[in-house]
Design a protein around this motif. Structure first.
Motif, short mmCIF file in Angstrom:
data_model
loop_
_atom_site.label_atom_id
_atom_site.label_comp_id
_atom_site.label_asym_id
_atom_site.label_seq_id
_atom_site.Cartn_x
_atom_site.Cartn_y
_atom_site.Cartn_z
N HIS A 60 -5.72 7.62 3.21
CA HIS A 60 -4.39 7.01 3.02
C HIS A 60 -3.23 7.86 3.51
O HIS A 60 -2.13 7.33 3.72
N THR A 74 -2.18 1.80 3.51
CA THR A 74 -2.58 1.16 2.25
C THR A 74 -3.94 0.50 2.40
O THR A 74 -4.37 0.18 3.52
N TYR A 77 -4.80 -5.90 0.72
CA TYR A 77 -4.50 -6.64 -0.51
C TYR A 77 -4.22 -8.10 -0.20
O TYR A 77 -3.75 -8.44 0.89
N ASP A 82 1.20 -5.83 -4.25
CA ASP A 82 0.20 -4.78 -4.51
C ASP A 82 0.20 -3.75 -3.39
O ASP A 82 0.08 -2.54 -3.65
N SER A 85 3.29 -1.63 -3.87
CA SER A 85 3.14 -0.73 -5.01
C SER A 85 2.32 0.50 -4.63
O SER A 85 2.66 1.64 -4.98
N PHE A 86 1.21 0.29 -3.91
CA PHE A 86 0.37 1.41 -3.48
C PHE A 86 1.15 2.34 -2.55
O PHE A 86 1.10 3.57 -2.67
N ASP A 89 3.54 4.55 -4.41
CA ASP A 89 2.89 5.68 -5.08
C ASP A 89 2.48 6.77 -4.10
O ASP A 89 2.48 7.96 -4.44
N ARG A 492 -3.92 5.76 -10.14
CA ARG A 492 -3.72 6.07 -8.73
C ARG A 492 -3.45 7.57 -8.56
O ARG A 492 -3.91 8.18 -7.59
#
Length: 536
Positions: A60, A74, A77, A82, A85-86, A89, A492
Protein backbone atom coordinates in the motif's frame (compact mmCIF):
# COMPACT_ATOMS: atom_id res chain seq x y z
CA UNK A 1 -30.48 3.23 -33.78
CA UNK A 2 -29.00 6.59 -32.71
CA UNK A 3 -26.39 6.95 -29.99
CA UNK A 4 -28.98 8.28 -27.56
CA UNK A 5 -31.46 5.50 -28.50
CA UNK A 6 -28.85 2.79 -27.89
CA UNK A 7 -27.98 4.26 -24.50
CA UNK A 8 -31.64 4.52 -23.47
CA UNK A 9 -32.29 0.95 -24.65
CA UNK A 10 -29.34 -0.45 -22.70
CA UNK A 11 -30.27 1.45 -19.55
CA UNK A 12 -33.92 0.40 -19.86
CA UNK A 13 -33.04 -3.28 -20.22
CA UNK A 14 -30.73 -3.21 -17.20
CA UNK A 15 -32.98 -1.24 -14.86
CA UNK A 16 -35.13 -4.16 -13.66
CA UNK A 17 -32.14 -6.44 -12.90
CA UNK A 18 -30.52 -3.49 -11.11
CA UNK A 19 -33.55 -2.90 -8.91
CA UNK A 20 -33.73 -6.61 -8.13
CA UNK A 21 -30.11 -6.73 -7.00
CA UNK A 22 -29.00 -8.94 -9.91
CA UNK A 23 -26.35 -6.69 -11.49
CA UNK A 24 -23.78 -6.53 -8.72
CA UNK A 25 -21.70 -3.50 -7.82
CA UNK A 26 -18.76 -1.68 -9.35
CA UNK A 27 -15.39 -2.17 -7.69
CA UNK A 28 -12.81 0.58 -7.48
CA UNK A 29 -9.42 1.38 -6.04
CA UNK A 30 -7.32 4.54 -5.79
CA UNK A 31 -3.62 5.21 -6.35
CA UNK A 32 -2.51 8.59 -5.03
CA UNK A 33 0.92 10.16 -5.54
CA UNK A 34 2.49 12.99 -3.57
CA UNK A 35 6.00 14.50 -3.32
CA UNK A 36 7.71 14.80 0.04
CA UNK A 37 8.82 18.41 0.57
CA UNK A 38 10.54 20.46 3.25
CA UNK A 39 9.13 23.43 5.12
CA UNK A 40 10.03 25.79 2.27
CA UNK A 41 8.24 23.77 -0.37
CA UNK A 42 11.38 22.24 -1.91
CA UNK A 43 11.58 18.58 -2.90
CA UNK A 44 13.57 16.58 -0.34
CA UNK A 45 16.61 14.40 -1.01
CA UNK A 46 16.06 12.09 1.99
CA UNK A 47 15.52 8.35 1.44
CA UNK A 48 12.05 6.85 1.60
CA UNK A 49 11.40 6.52 5.36
CA UNK A 50 12.35 3.08 6.66
CA UNK A 51 9.37 3.28 9.01
CA UNK A 52 7.02 3.23 6.01
CA UNK A 53 8.29 -0.18 4.92
CA UNK A 54 10.00 -1.48 1.79
CA UNK A 55 8.83 0.37 -1.30
CA UNK A 56 9.64 -2.76 -3.31
CA UNK A 57 7.23 -5.06 -1.49
CA UNK A 58 4.80 -3.01 0.63
CA UNK A 59 1.28 -3.52 -0.79
CA UNK A 60 0.00 0.00 0.00
CA UNK A 61 2.92 2.43 0.44
CA UNK A 62 5.55 2.69 -2.29
CA UNK A 63 7.16 5.30 -4.54
CA UNK A 64 6.58 6.19 -8.15
CA UNK A 65 9.48 7.64 -10.16
CA UNK A 66 11.37 9.44 -7.44
CA UNK A 67 12.57 8.43 -4.00
CA UNK A 68 10.62 11.49 -2.85
CA UNK A 69 7.40 10.68 -4.75
CA UNK A 70 5.17 8.68 -2.41
CA UNK A 71 2.49 6.47 -3.91
CA UNK A 72 -0.44 5.13 -1.91
CA UNK A 73 -2.48 2.17 -3.17
CA UNK A 74 -5.83 1.20 -1.66
CA UNK A 75 -7.42 -2.23 -1.83
CA UNK A 76 -10.41 -2.70 -4.10
CA UNK A 77 -13.75 -1.68 -2.60
CA UNK A 78 -17.41 -1.67 -3.62
CA UNK A 79 -18.13 1.53 -1.69
CA UNK A 80 -16.25 4.76 -2.53
CA UNK A 81 -16.29 5.81 1.14
CA UNK A 82 -14.33 2.67 2.12
CA UNK A 83 -11.53 3.40 -0.38
CA UNK A 84 -11.31 6.99 0.86
CA UNK A 85 -11.25 5.87 4.49
CA UNK A 86 -8.34 3.49 3.82
CA UNK A 87 -6.46 6.19 1.91
CA UNK A 88 -6.96 8.63 4.77
CA UNK A 89 -5.47 6.17 7.25
CA UNK A 90 -2.43 5.67 5.00
CA UNK A 91 -1.82 9.43 5.22
CA UNK A 92 -2.38 9.48 8.99
CA UNK A 93 0.09 6.63 9.38
CA UNK A 94 2.66 8.34 7.15
CA UNK A 95 2.55 11.60 9.07
CA UNK A 96 3.48 9.74 12.23
CA UNK A 97 6.80 8.96 10.55
CA UNK A 98 7.54 12.14 8.58
CA UNK A 99 9.82 14.44 10.55
CA UNK A 100 10.08 17.95 9.14
CA UNK A 101 8.56 16.85 5.84
CA UNK A 102 5.16 17.34 4.25
CA UNK A 103 3.23 15.74 1.41
CA UNK A 104 2.75 18.13 -1.51
CA UNK A 105 -1.00 18.43 -2.27
CA UNK A 106 -0.76 19.39 -5.96
CA UNK A 107 0.05 17.61 -9.21
CA UNK A 108 2.63 20.07 -10.55
CA UNK A 109 5.74 19.73 -8.40
CA UNK A 110 7.22 21.86 -5.66
CA UNK A 111 10.36 23.98 -5.91
CA UNK A 112 13.07 22.12 -7.82
CA UNK A 113 16.78 22.79 -8.17
CA UNK A 114 17.27 21.34 -11.62
CA UNK A 115 17.04 17.82 -12.98
CA UNK A 116 19.43 16.25 -10.47
CA UNK A 117 17.49 17.56 -7.47
CA UNK A 118 14.93 14.80 -8.11
CA UNK A 119 16.34 11.56 -6.63
CA UNK A 120 15.58 8.39 -8.59
CA UNK A 121 13.89 5.73 -6.48
CA UNK A 122 16.16 2.94 -5.22
CA UNK A 123 14.56 -0.48 -4.72
CA UNK A 124 17.51 -2.43 -3.31
CA UNK A 125 19.98 -4.91 -4.75
CA UNK A 126 17.69 -7.65 -6.10
CA UNK A 127 17.37 -8.12 -9.85
CA UNK A 128 13.74 -7.01 -9.80
CA UNK A 129 14.62 -3.97 -7.67
CA UNK A 130 17.55 -3.09 -9.94
CA UNK A 131 15.28 -3.39 -12.97
CA UNK A 132 12.88 -0.83 -11.48
CA UNK A 133 15.80 1.54 -10.79
CA UNK A 134 17.40 1.15 -14.24
CA UNK A 135 14.01 1.68 -15.89
CA UNK A 136 13.81 5.02 -14.08
CA UNK A 137 17.37 5.89 -15.16
CA UNK A 138 16.17 5.26 -18.72
CA UNK A 139 13.24 7.62 -18.22
CA UNK A 140 15.71 10.26 -17.04
CA UNK A 141 17.93 9.75 -20.10
CA UNK A 142 14.96 9.93 -22.46
CA UNK A 143 12.74 12.63 -20.96
CA UNK A 144 14.46 14.07 -17.91
CA UNK A 145 13.49 13.71 -14.28
CA UNK A 146 11.47 16.92 -14.02
CA UNK A 147 8.61 15.53 -16.11
CA UNK A 148 8.60 12.46 -13.87
CA UNK A 149 8.11 14.54 -10.70
CA UNK A 150 4.48 15.27 -11.63
CA UNK A 151 1.90 13.57 -9.40
CA UNK A 152 -1.69 12.50 -9.94
CA UNK A 153 -4.57 10.22 -9.02
CA UNK A 154 -5.07 6.91 -10.80
CA UNK A 155 -8.61 5.57 -10.52
CA UNK A 156 -9.13 1.86 -11.12
CA UNK A 157 -12.61 0.49 -11.90
CA UNK A 158 -14.01 -2.93 -12.77
CA UNK A 159 -17.60 -3.63 -13.66
CA UNK A 160 -19.67 -6.36 -11.95
CA UNK A 161 -19.05 -9.86 -13.28
CA UNK A 162 -22.83 -10.39 -13.44
CA UNK A 163 -23.10 -7.54 -15.95
CA UNK A 164 -21.17 -9.18 -18.79
CA UNK A 165 -23.31 -12.27 -19.51
CA UNK A 166 -26.43 -10.13 -19.09
CA UNK A 167 -25.21 -7.56 -21.64
CA UNK A 168 -23.96 -10.32 -23.93
CA UNK A 169 -27.42 -11.90 -24.00
CA UNK A 170 -29.20 -8.56 -24.44
CA UNK A 171 -26.97 -7.84 -27.45
CA UNK A 172 -27.40 -11.33 -28.92
CA UNK A 173 -23.67 -12.07 -28.93
CA UNK A 174 -23.63 -15.46 -27.15
CA UNK A 175 -21.57 -16.93 -30.00
CA UNK A 176 -18.53 -15.06 -28.61
CA UNK A 177 -16.50 -16.28 -25.66
CA UNK A 178 -17.40 -14.37 -22.50
CA UNK A 179 -13.73 -13.37 -22.05
CA UNK A 180 -13.48 -12.02 -25.59
CA UNK A 181 -16.81 -10.23 -25.28
CA UNK A 182 -15.84 -8.60 -21.99
CA UNK A 183 -12.48 -7.41 -23.35
CA UNK A 184 -14.12 -6.04 -26.49
CA UNK A 185 -16.69 -4.12 -24.45
CA UNK A 186 -13.95 -2.67 -22.22
CA UNK A 187 -12.27 -1.41 -25.39
CA UNK A 188 -15.61 0.10 -26.47
CA UNK A 189 -15.56 1.98 -23.15
CA UNK A 190 -11.98 3.11 -23.68
CA UNK A 191 -12.72 4.53 -27.13
CA UNK A 192 -15.63 6.57 -25.80
CA UNK A 193 -13.42 7.68 -22.91
CA UNK A 194 -10.84 8.91 -25.39
CA UNK A 195 -13.53 10.81 -27.28
CA UNK A 196 -14.82 12.54 -24.17
CA UNK A 197 -12.06 12.61 -21.54
CA UNK A 198 -11.67 16.35 -22.14
CA UNK A 199 -14.78 16.74 -19.94
CA UNK A 200 -12.89 15.25 -16.97
CA UNK A 201 -10.00 17.63 -17.64
CA UNK A 202 -12.40 20.58 -17.57
CA UNK A 203 -14.32 19.48 -14.47
CA UNK A 204 -11.40 18.17 -12.39
CA UNK A 205 -8.23 19.78 -13.78
CA UNK A 206 -6.44 21.58 -10.95
CA UNK A 207 -3.07 22.62 -12.36
CA UNK A 208 -3.41 26.01 -14.10
CA UNK A 209 -0.07 27.28 -12.74
CA UNK A 210 3.44 26.09 -11.91
CA UNK A 211 6.67 27.14 -10.27
CA UNK A 212 9.26 28.52 -12.72
CA UNK A 213 11.75 25.91 -11.54
CA UNK A 214 9.68 23.29 -13.36
CA UNK A 215 10.95 24.67 -16.65
CA UNK A 216 14.47 23.61 -15.75
CA UNK A 217 16.07 26.93 -14.98
CA UNK A 218 15.07 29.21 -17.80
CA UNK A 219 12.40 30.91 -19.81
CA UNK A 220 12.13 29.01 -23.05
CA UNK A 221 9.69 28.13 -25.78
CA UNK A 222 7.74 25.85 -23.46
CA UNK A 223 6.69 28.92 -21.44
CA UNK A 224 5.36 30.88 -24.42
CA UNK A 225 1.73 30.12 -23.52
CA UNK A 226 2.19 31.13 -19.87
CA UNK A 227 1.93 34.46 -18.10
CA UNK A 228 3.55 35.59 -14.82
CA UNK A 229 1.40 35.45 -11.70
CA UNK A 230 4.06 36.02 -9.05
CA UNK A 231 7.84 36.41 -9.21
CA UNK A 232 8.36 32.64 -9.32
CA UNK A 233 4.98 31.53 -10.69
CA UNK A 234 3.62 31.16 -14.21
CA UNK A 235 -0.01 30.58 -15.13
CA UNK A 236 -2.30 30.14 -18.12
CA UNK A 237 -5.46 32.15 -17.40
CA UNK A 238 -7.95 29.68 -18.92
CA UNK A 239 -5.94 26.46 -18.38
CA UNK A 240 -7.41 23.47 -16.59
CA UNK A 241 -4.56 20.93 -16.37
CA UNK A 242 -1.02 21.93 -17.34
CA UNK A 243 -0.07 18.48 -16.05
CA UNK A 244 -1.78 17.01 -19.11
CA UNK A 245 -0.41 19.60 -21.54
CA UNK A 246 2.82 19.48 -23.55
CA UNK A 247 4.45 21.11 -20.50
CA UNK A 248 3.68 17.97 -18.53
CA UNK A 249 3.76 14.43 -19.82
CA UNK A 250 5.08 14.44 -23.36
CA UNK A 251 6.73 11.94 -25.66
CA UNK A 252 7.12 12.69 -29.35
CA UNK A 253 8.54 9.21 -30.02
CA UNK A 254 5.52 7.51 -28.48
CA UNK A 255 3.11 9.67 -30.47
CA UNK A 256 4.01 7.76 -33.63
CA UNK A 257 2.63 4.54 -32.11
CA UNK A 258 -0.96 5.71 -32.85
CA UNK A 259 -2.75 3.54 -30.32
CA UNK A 260 -6.46 4.37 -30.51
CA UNK A 261 -7.69 1.25 -28.69
CA UNK A 262 -9.73 -0.38 -31.42
CA UNK A 263 -9.07 -3.92 -30.25
CA UNK A 264 -7.12 -5.89 -27.67
CA UNK A 265 -5.02 -7.58 -30.36
CA UNK A 266 -4.07 -4.23 -31.92
CA UNK A 267 -3.21 -2.77 -28.52
CA UNK A 268 -1.06 -5.75 -27.49
CA UNK A 269 0.60 -5.98 -30.89
CA UNK A 270 1.51 -2.30 -30.99
CA UNK A 271 3.03 -2.35 -27.50
CA UNK A 272 4.95 -5.57 -28.23
CA UNK A 273 6.33 -3.97 -31.40
CA UNK A 274 7.40 -0.91 -29.38
CA UNK A 275 9.34 -2.92 -26.77
CA UNK A 276 11.06 -4.87 -29.57
CA UNK A 277 11.97 -2.07 -32.02
CA UNK A 278 15.13 -0.01 -31.58
CA UNK A 279 15.01 3.80 -31.76
CA UNK A 280 18.15 5.57 -33.05
CA UNK A 281 18.25 8.32 -30.40
CA UNK A 282 17.94 5.76 -27.62
CA UNK A 283 20.63 3.57 -29.18
CA UNK A 284 23.02 6.53 -28.90
CA UNK A 285 22.36 6.71 -25.14
CA UNK A 286 23.62 3.15 -24.74
CA UNK A 287 22.26 0.38 -22.54
CA UNK A 288 24.96 -1.48 -20.58
CA UNK A 289 28.00 0.77 -21.05
CA UNK A 290 31.13 -0.63 -19.35
CA UNK A 291 29.01 -2.13 -16.58
CA UNK A 292 26.83 0.98 -16.10
CA UNK A 293 23.19 0.35 -17.00
CA UNK A 294 21.71 3.52 -18.50
CA UNK A 295 18.36 2.07 -19.59
CA UNK A 296 16.75 -1.36 -19.93
CA UNK A 297 16.86 -1.29 -23.74
CA UNK A 298 17.28 1.08 -26.68
CA UNK A 299 13.79 0.35 -27.99
CA UNK A 300 10.84 2.70 -28.45
CA UNK A 301 9.60 1.57 -25.04
CA UNK A 302 11.82 -0.02 -22.40
CA UNK A 303 8.81 -1.83 -20.95
CA UNK A 304 5.08 -1.59 -21.62
CA UNK A 305 4.40 0.72 -18.67
CA UNK A 306 6.47 3.44 -20.35
CA UNK A 307 3.62 3.99 -22.79
CA UNK A 308 1.66 6.96 -21.48
CA UNK A 309 -2.09 7.20 -21.99
CA UNK A 310 -4.94 8.84 -20.12
CA UNK A 311 -6.57 5.40 -19.74
CA UNK A 312 -5.26 1.82 -19.75
CA UNK A 313 -6.84 -1.63 -19.96
CA UNK A 314 -5.45 -3.72 -17.09
CA UNK A 315 -5.23 -7.27 -15.77
CA UNK A 316 -3.31 -8.29 -12.66
CA UNK A 317 -0.23 -10.05 -14.03
CA UNK A 318 1.29 -13.23 -12.65
CA UNK A 319 4.98 -13.37 -11.75
CA UNK A 320 6.01 -14.73 -15.17
CA UNK A 321 3.90 -12.37 -17.28
CA UNK A 322 4.16 -8.87 -18.68
CA UNK A 323 1.02 -6.68 -18.52
CA UNK A 324 0.13 -7.36 -22.16
CA UNK A 325 0.64 -11.11 -21.77
CA UNK A 326 -1.80 -11.07 -18.86
CA UNK A 327 -4.32 -9.25 -21.07
CA UNK A 328 -3.80 -11.74 -23.91
CA UNK A 329 -4.19 -14.76 -21.68
CA UNK A 330 -7.17 -13.76 -19.54
CA UNK A 331 -8.61 -10.57 -21.02
CA UNK A 332 -9.28 -7.13 -19.59
CA UNK A 333 -10.06 -7.17 -15.87
CA UNK A 334 -10.40 -3.46 -15.10
CA UNK A 335 -9.52 -0.04 -16.46
CA UNK A 336 -7.16 2.57 -15.02
CA UNK A 337 -8.05 6.26 -15.45
CA UNK A 338 -4.83 8.28 -15.47
CA UNK A 339 -5.81 11.83 -16.42
CA UNK A 340 -6.87 13.08 -12.96
CA UNK A 341 -5.05 15.91 -11.23
CA UNK A 342 -4.75 15.97 -7.48
CA UNK A 343 -7.29 18.49 -6.19
CA UNK A 344 -5.29 20.48 -3.59
CA UNK A 345 -8.49 21.67 -1.90
CA UNK A 346 -9.36 18.05 -1.01
CA UNK A 347 -7.14 16.48 1.68
CA UNK A 348 -7.14 13.18 -0.26
CA UNK A 349 -6.92 14.83 -3.69
CA UNK A 350 -10.30 13.28 -4.62
CA UNK A 351 -13.67 12.92 -2.90
CA UNK A 352 -16.79 10.75 -3.06
CA UNK A 353 -18.87 12.92 -5.45
CA UNK A 354 -15.97 12.90 -7.95
CA UNK A 355 -15.69 9.11 -7.66
CA UNK A 356 -19.41 8.68 -8.27
CA UNK A 357 -19.21 11.03 -11.25
CA UNK A 358 -16.31 8.99 -12.66
CA UNK A 359 -18.20 5.73 -12.16
CA UNK A 360 -21.20 7.18 -14.00
CA UNK A 361 -19.03 8.57 -16.80
CA UNK A 362 -17.31 5.21 -17.31
CA UNK A 363 -20.62 3.31 -17.30
CA UNK A 364 -21.98 5.85 -19.82
CA UNK A 365 -18.91 5.21 -22.01
CA UNK A 366 -19.64 1.47 -21.82
CA UNK A 367 -23.36 1.62 -22.64
CA UNK A 368 -23.12 4.18 -25.47
CA UNK A 369 -22.36 3.28 -29.09
CA UNK A 370 -18.60 3.24 -29.72
CA UNK A 371 -17.43 2.83 -33.33
CA UNK A 372 -13.75 2.27 -34.06
CA UNK A 373 -11.54 5.35 -34.18
CA UNK A 374 -9.76 6.04 -37.51
CA UNK A 375 -6.46 7.92 -37.53
CA UNK A 376 -8.00 11.26 -38.54
CA UNK A 377 -10.46 11.13 -35.62
CA UNK A 378 -7.60 10.13 -33.30
CA UNK A 379 -5.85 13.38 -34.25
CA UNK A 380 -9.01 15.44 -33.63
CA UNK A 381 -9.45 13.88 -30.20
CA UNK A 382 -5.88 14.82 -29.32
CA UNK A 383 -6.62 18.38 -30.46
CA UNK A 384 -9.74 18.58 -28.28
CA UNK A 385 -7.83 17.44 -25.19
CA UNK A 386 -5.01 19.89 -25.91
CA UNK A 387 -7.43 22.80 -26.28
CA UNK A 388 -9.21 22.01 -23.01
CA UNK A 389 -6.03 21.64 -20.96
CA UNK A 390 -4.66 24.91 -22.33
CA UNK A 391 -7.80 27.06 -22.30
CA UNK A 392 -10.80 24.97 -21.32
CA UNK A 393 -12.46 27.79 -19.36
CA UNK A 394 -12.34 30.21 -22.30
CA UNK A 395 -16.03 30.79 -23.18
CA UNK A 396 -15.08 31.24 -26.85
CA UNK A 397 -13.43 27.80 -27.09
CA UNK A 398 -15.04 25.33 -29.49
CA UNK A 399 -14.34 21.62 -29.89
CA UNK A 400 -14.70 19.42 -32.97
CA UNK A 401 -17.39 16.83 -32.17
CA UNK A 402 -17.91 14.65 -35.24
CA UNK A 403 -18.83 17.10 -37.99
CA UNK A 404 -19.98 19.78 -35.52
CA UNK A 405 -18.21 22.63 -33.79
CA UNK A 406 -19.48 22.93 -30.20
CA UNK A 407 -18.61 24.92 -27.10
CA UNK A 408 -17.35 23.06 -24.05
CA UNK A 409 -20.56 23.96 -22.22
CA UNK A 410 -22.92 22.78 -24.97
CA UNK A 411 -21.19 19.46 -25.58
CA UNK A 412 -20.65 18.94 -21.87
CA UNK A 413 -24.37 19.38 -21.20
CA UNK A 414 -25.17 16.81 -23.90
CA UNK A 415 -22.91 14.29 -22.19
CA UNK A 416 -24.33 15.09 -18.75
CA UNK A 417 -27.86 14.54 -20.08
CA UNK A 418 -26.95 10.99 -21.13
CA UNK A 419 -25.02 10.38 -17.95
CA UNK A 420 -28.04 11.23 -15.83
CA UNK A 421 -29.86 8.13 -17.16
CA UNK A 422 -26.86 6.01 -16.20
CA UNK A 423 -26.69 7.68 -12.77
CA UNK A 424 -30.29 6.60 -12.15
CA UNK A 425 -29.28 3.04 -13.06
CA UNK A 426 -26.35 3.09 -10.62
CA UNK A 427 -28.58 4.54 -7.91
CA UNK A 428 -31.02 1.69 -8.51
CA UNK A 429 -28.16 -0.74 -7.84
CA UNK A 430 -27.14 1.08 -4.66
CA UNK A 431 -30.61 2.00 -3.42
CA UNK A 432 -29.83 5.71 -3.00
CA UNK A 433 -29.58 8.89 -5.08
CA UNK A 434 -25.88 9.69 -4.67
CA UNK A 435 -24.88 9.31 -8.32
CA UNK A 436 -27.61 11.63 -9.58
CA UNK A 437 -26.69 14.11 -6.84
CA UNK A 438 -23.01 14.01 -7.87
CA UNK A 439 -23.92 14.59 -11.54
CA UNK A 440 -26.19 17.51 -10.71
CA UNK A 441 -23.64 19.15 -8.40
CA UNK A 442 -20.64 18.84 -10.70
CA UNK A 443 -22.60 19.83 -13.80
CA UNK A 444 -22.86 23.33 -12.33
CA UNK A 445 -19.19 23.78 -13.28
CA UNK A 446 -20.26 23.86 -16.93
CA UNK A 447 -22.58 26.79 -16.27
CA UNK A 448 -20.10 28.58 -14.02
CA UNK A 449 -16.39 27.96 -14.83
CA UNK A 450 -15.39 29.81 -11.63
CA UNK A 451 -16.51 26.69 -9.72
CA UNK A 452 -13.88 24.48 -11.37
CA UNK A 453 -10.80 23.55 -9.31
CA UNK A 454 -8.51 25.27 -11.84
CA UNK A 455 -10.34 28.60 -11.52
CA UNK A 456 -10.52 28.29 -7.75
CA UNK A 457 -6.78 27.57 -7.66
CA UNK A 458 -5.92 30.78 -9.49
CA UNK A 459 -8.19 32.90 -7.29
CA UNK A 460 -6.84 31.36 -4.09
CA UNK A 461 -3.23 31.86 -5.21
CA UNK A 462 -3.86 35.50 -6.05
CA UNK A 463 -5.44 36.06 -2.63
CA UNK A 464 -2.45 34.34 -1.00
CA UNK A 465 0.15 36.49 -2.75
CA UNK A 466 0.52 34.96 -6.17
CA UNK A 467 3.20 32.32 -5.53
CA UNK A 468 2.34 28.73 -6.35
CA UNK A 469 4.96 27.16 -4.09
CA UNK A 470 4.16 29.32 -1.06
CA UNK A 471 0.43 28.68 -1.34
CA UNK A 472 0.91 24.92 -1.74
CA UNK A 473 3.40 24.75 1.14
CA UNK A 474 0.94 26.41 3.52
CA UNK A 475 -1.83 24.12 2.27
CA UNK A 476 0.37 21.05 2.79
CA UNK A 477 1.10 22.06 6.39
CA UNK A 478 -2.58 22.68 7.13
CA UNK A 479 -3.53 19.28 5.76
CA UNK A 480 -0.73 17.60 7.71
CA UNK A 481 -2.12 19.07 10.91
CA UNK A 482 -5.51 17.66 10.03
CA UNK A 483 -4.11 14.16 9.46
CA UNK A 484 -2.02 14.25 12.62
CA UNK A 485 -4.95 15.35 14.77
CA UNK A 486 -7.48 12.70 13.69
CA UNK A 487 -7.42 9.07 14.90
CA UNK A 488 -6.78 6.01 12.76
CA UNK A 489 -8.87 2.87 12.59
CA UNK A 490 -7.20 0.68 15.26
CA UNK A 491 -7.31 -2.54 13.25
CA UNK A 492 -5.79 -0.76 10.27
CA UNK A 493 -3.07 0.77 12.43
CA UNK A 494 -2.07 -2.71 13.60
CA UNK A 495 -2.15 -3.98 10.01
CA UNK A 496 0.12 -1.18 8.77
CA UNK A 497 2.59 -1.74 11.59
CA UNK A 498 2.78 -5.44 10.75
CA UNK A 499 3.17 -4.75 7.03
CA UNK A 500 6.21 -2.55 7.64
CA UNK A 501 8.17 -5.42 9.20
CA UNK A 502 6.88 -7.99 6.73
CA UNK A 503 7.75 -5.87 3.69
CA UNK A 504 11.36 -5.37 4.79
CA UNK A 505 11.72 -9.12 5.36
CA UNK A 506 10.22 -9.85 1.95
CA UNK A 507 12.73 -7.56 0.26
CA UNK A 508 15.60 -9.30 2.04
CA UNK A 509 14.24 -12.70 0.97
CA UNK A 510 13.99 -11.60 -2.67
CA UNK A 511 17.57 -10.29 -2.61
CA UNK A 512 18.84 -13.55 -1.08
CA UNK A 513 17.07 -15.72 -3.66
CA UNK A 514 18.61 -14.22 -6.83
CA UNK A 515 20.55 -16.87 -8.74
CA UNK A 516 21.52 -15.10 -11.99
CA UNK A 517 23.31 -11.90 -12.97
CA UNK A 518 21.28 -8.79 -13.73
CA UNK A 519 22.28 -8.99 -17.41
CA UNK A 520 20.95 -12.54 -17.63
CA UNK A 521 17.82 -11.56 -15.71
CA UNK A 522 17.06 -8.79 -18.24
CA UNK A 523 17.81 -11.03 -21.22
CA UNK A 524 15.43 -13.66 -19.86
CA UNK A 525 12.76 -11.02 -19.18
CA UNK A 526 12.76 -9.66 -22.72
CA UNK A 527 12.88 -13.14 -24.21
CA UNK A 528 9.68 -13.97 -22.31
CA UNK A 529 8.11 -10.57 -23.03
CA UNK A 530 8.19 -11.19 -26.78
CA UNK A 531 6.20 -14.42 -26.47
CA UNK A 532 2.48 -14.22 -27.30
CA UNK A 533 0.11 -15.86 -24.83
CA UNK A 534 -2.98 -17.82 -25.79
CA UNK A 535 -6.35 -16.72 -24.49
CA UNK A 536 -7.68 -18.92 -21.71
Amino acid sequence: MSVSDQLATNVGRLMTPARNGLLGRLRRGIEKEGLRVDGHGAIVATPHPHALGSKLTHPHITTDYSEALLEYITPVYCRPADALSFLGDLLRFSYRHLDGEWIWPASMPSRLQGNDSIPIADYGTSNVGTMKHVYRKGLDARYGRIMQSIAGIHYNVSFPENLWPMLQELEGRQDESLQGYRSGRYFDLIRNFRRNSWLLLYLFGASPALDKSFLGGGENGRAAKLQPLGEQTLQAPYATSLRMSDLGYQNKVQSQLKICFNSLSNYVGTLRHAISTEWPDYRRIGVDVDGEWRQLSANILQIENEYYSDIRPKRVARHDETPTQALEARGVEYIEVRCLDLNPFLPLGIDEPQMRFLDTFLFWCLLSESPWIPDDECDRLDDNRRLVVERGRDPALELQVGDRRMTVKARGQEIIHGMREVAELLDAIEGDDLHVAAIDTLAMRLDDPSLTPSARMLEAMKAHGGEWADFMTDLAKAQAEQWRSTPMDEAREALFAQQIETSHQQQQDIEAEDQVSFAQFIADYFSRAREPRSAA
